[in-house]
Scaffold this active site. Structure first.
Site, PDB file in Angstrom:
ATOM      1  N   VAL A 173      71.987 101.066  30.760  1.00  0.00           N
ATOM      2  CA  VAL A 173      71.921 102.317  30.008  1.00  0.00           C
ATOM      3  C   VAL A 173      71.476 102.027  28.583  1.00  0.00           C
ATOM      4  CG1 VAL A 173      73.210 104.339  29.223  1.00  0.00           C
ATOM      5  CG2 VAL A 173      73.807 103.255  31.411  1.00  0.00           C
ATOM      6  N   LEU A 174      70.561 102.851  28.084  1.00  0.00           N
ATOM      7  CA  LEU A 174      70.113 102.775  26.696  1.00  0.00           C
ATOM      8  C   LEU A 174      70.789 103.875  25.895  1.00  0.00           C
ATOM      9  CD1 LEU A 174      68.188 101.819  24.404  1.00  0.00           C
ATOM     10  CD2 LEU A 174      66.487 103.426  25.322  1.00  0.00           C
ATOM     11  N   ILE A 176      70.348 105.544  22.330  1.00  0.00           N
ATOM     12  CA  ILE A 176      69.506 105.655  21.136  1.00  0.00           C
ATOM     13  C   ILE A 176      70.325 106.290  20.025  1.00  0.00           C
ATOM     14  CG2 ILE A 176      67.367 106.584  20.163  1.00  0.00           C
ATOM     15  CD1 ILE A 176      66.251 106.796  22.971  1.00  0.00           C
ATOM     16  N   GLY A 177      70.641 105.483  18.999  1.00  0.00           N
ATOM     17  CA  GLY A 177      71.523 105.941  17.935  1.00  0.00           C
ATOM     18  C   GLY A 177      72.970 105.760  18.354  1.00  0.00           C
ATOM     19  N   CYS A 178      73.355 104.524  18.614  1.00  0.00           N
ATOM     20  CA  CYS A 178      74.627 104.231  19.291  1.00  0.00           C
ATOM     21  C   CYS A 178      75.853 104.324  18.410  1.00  0.00           C
ATOM     22  CB  CYS A 178      74.555 102.845  19.929  1.00  0.00           C
ATOM     23  SG  CYS A 178      74.330 101.495  18.746  1.00  0.00           S
ATOM     24  N   GLY A 181      79.414 102.541  18.887  1.00  0.00           N
ATOM     25  CA  GLY A 181      79.480 102.104  20.273  1.00  0.00           C
ATOM     26  C   GLY A 181      80.493 102.803  21.150  1.00  0.00           C
ATOM     27  N   THR A 199      70.758 101.172  16.433  1.00  0.00           N
ATOM     28  CA  THR A 199      71.201 101.936  15.280  1.00  0.00           C
ATOM     29  C   THR A 199      70.507 101.407  14.043  1.00  0.00           C
ATOM     30  OG1 THR A 199      73.130 102.508  13.881  1.00  0.00           O
ATOM     31  CG2 THR A 199      73.212 100.403  15.025  1.00  0.00           C
ATOM     32  N   GLU A 203      76.432  98.239   9.079  1.00  0.00           N
ATOM     33  CA  GLU A 203      77.890  98.278   9.229  1.00  0.00           C
ATOM     34  C   GLU A 203      78.276  98.588  10.668  1.00  0.00           C
ATOM     35  OE1 GLU A 203      80.433  97.816   7.133  1.00  0.00           O
ATOM     36  OE2 GLU A 203      79.376  97.490   5.255  1.00  0.00           O
ATOM     37  N   CYS A 356      80.403 122.874   6.917  1.00  0.00           N
ATOM     38  CA  CYS A 356      79.816 122.759   8.260  1.00  0.00           C
ATOM     39  C   CYS A 356      80.705 123.408   9.311  1.00  0.00           C
ATOM     40  CB  CYS A 356      79.564 121.292   8.603  1.00  0.00           C
ATOM     41  SG  CYS A 356      78.229 120.532   7.646  1.00  0.00           S
TER      42      CYS A 356
END
Length: 388
Positions: A173-174, A176-178, A181, A199, A203, A356
């Site tokens: 599994v990929l 994108i923008g992990c 984790g 990412t 940090e 927000c």
């Protein structure tokens, strides 16, 4: 005092009083009062706030709040009322025309600029985000249907993603923008998959690599545009907001290139209701540099002839609860960061989640999960009823 200076002072006073009345009349539309005593009312503490609001819109309003020029006991309720009344559409400062044109004409999310948000926002410090987020460090909207707290809401969201992707043991599994984790670790622990995550935050990469050293996870400090390998599934949770309209198509082409022919791609993103709108200038300057929320139409355009949209799920109202939980955690932990970050940061980080939260409560912002396939799922795709 000369006659000219007296006349100038008198004109300035008249203009100030006029702007104060205009702001008062606008806020009345949203049932907000200047100097009122209700939790969502605004108390002006120094002169000049109406001038900044009419000159700079939310940028002036937010900076004035950060500087202690006005106060409100419940910013979330204030912004819920302001946005439901669509007051933001009544204030269109000329000074922000350049910001709007820049967003429309320039690519502010190039491969070089993509790293700016990592340095400015996500690299604030792992200790800071540990105090604010859930135990898994999930910095995206939770799923609150049956959840009693933030940790349960985030685990329910992670499990829902795994279920929607139809994960099976042994899949690769990929992500994108992990982030830190959280999805990768949950998927590996509960579904027996291997994951690769990218990412732009140093940090996040360091923290996740150390924490999940015992799991089959690979964390890369890498821009999404350079990914070039095939995987069984793709998830992208809370990253598309940093892509920008001029890169939407390129992003989808990367996902198409990296997804197995019979794979599924889940895109989780905040979205806006109007295609023709501009990034909030305060958020752009202080929270997410170069960010840009997509509309449904823009995402659809980017998918054209690349993906079949199997499912579209909106649970944006749940972001209200998520943001309020983050705010509560932040306020509780603030004494540990006060000396390092200072009062202006405190007010900035109060304004950010609460404004927000009000926007999601007013349904001015949405949260979508898209499930995409390359050629369509044979027999059709059925959305899972809920977390297992």
């Amino acid at each position: 005092m000369t006659e000219a200076s007296t006349k100038h002072k008198s004109t300035a006073t008249i203009n100030r009083n006029h702007l104060h009345r205009m702001m008062d009349e606008l806020l009345e539309i949203a049932d907000v009062r200047l100097g009122g005593d209700r939790p969502w009312d605004i108390r002006l503490l120094v002169d000049g706030v109406p001038e900044r609001v009419f000159a700079q819109g939310n940028l002036g309003l937010g900076e004035s709040y950060m500087n202690g020029a006005w106060e409100c006991d419940r910013l979330d309720e204030l912004f819920d009322r302001i946005l439901r009344a669509r007051l933001d559409r009544h204030v269109k400062p000329l000074r922000l025309m350049f910001h709007s044109l820049r967003a429309k004409l320039l690519n502010r999310q190039t491969s070089r600029q993509a790293w700016e948000v990592g340095e400015a926002h996500y690299d604030l410090g792992n200790d800071f985000y540990t105090a604010m987020l859930d135990p898994r460090m999930t910095y995206t909207c939770g799923y609150w249907a049956d959840a009693k707290n933030l940790a349960e809401a985030q685990e329910a969201k992670l499990d829902m993603i795994c279920h929607k992707l139809r994960l099976e043991p042994g899949m690769r599994v990929l992500d994108i923008g992990c982030g830190w984790g959280s999805f990768m670790a949950y998927a590996a622990e509960h579904y027996g998959v291997e994951c690769v995550g990218v990412t732009v935050s140093k940090e996040q990469t360091a923290w996740a690599t150390e924490r999940y050293a015992d799991l089959p996870l690979e964390f890369r400090l890498q821009d999404y545009r350079s990914i070039n390998e095939r995987l069984d599934r793709i998830a992208s949770v809370g990253m598309f907001e940093h892509v920008g309209r001029k890169n939407h198509r390129s992003y989808m082409e990367v996902a198409h290139r990296c997804l197995a022919d019979d794979g599924l791609f889940l895109l989780h993103t905040i979205g806006k209701n109007r295609r023709k709108s501009t990034t909030d200038p305060w958020i752009d300057r202080y929270i997410f540099p170069n960010g840009e929320l997509p509309s449904i139409g823009q995402i659809g355009d980017a998918c054209d002839e690349l993906f079949v949209v199997e499912d579209l799920h909106n649970f944006g109202a749940d972001y209200d609860n998520t943001l309020m939980a983050w705010h509560a955690n932040f306020e509780q932990a603030w004494p540990h960061f006060e000396d390092e970050l200072g009062q202006r940061f405190h007010r900035m980080w109060r304004y950010y989640p609460l404004s927000c939260a009000g926007a999601f409560r007013a349904r001015d912002l949405q949260l979508w999960q898209w499930v995409l396939s390359k050629d369509g799922v044979r027999g059709g795709y059925q959305r899972p009823e809920g977390p297992r």
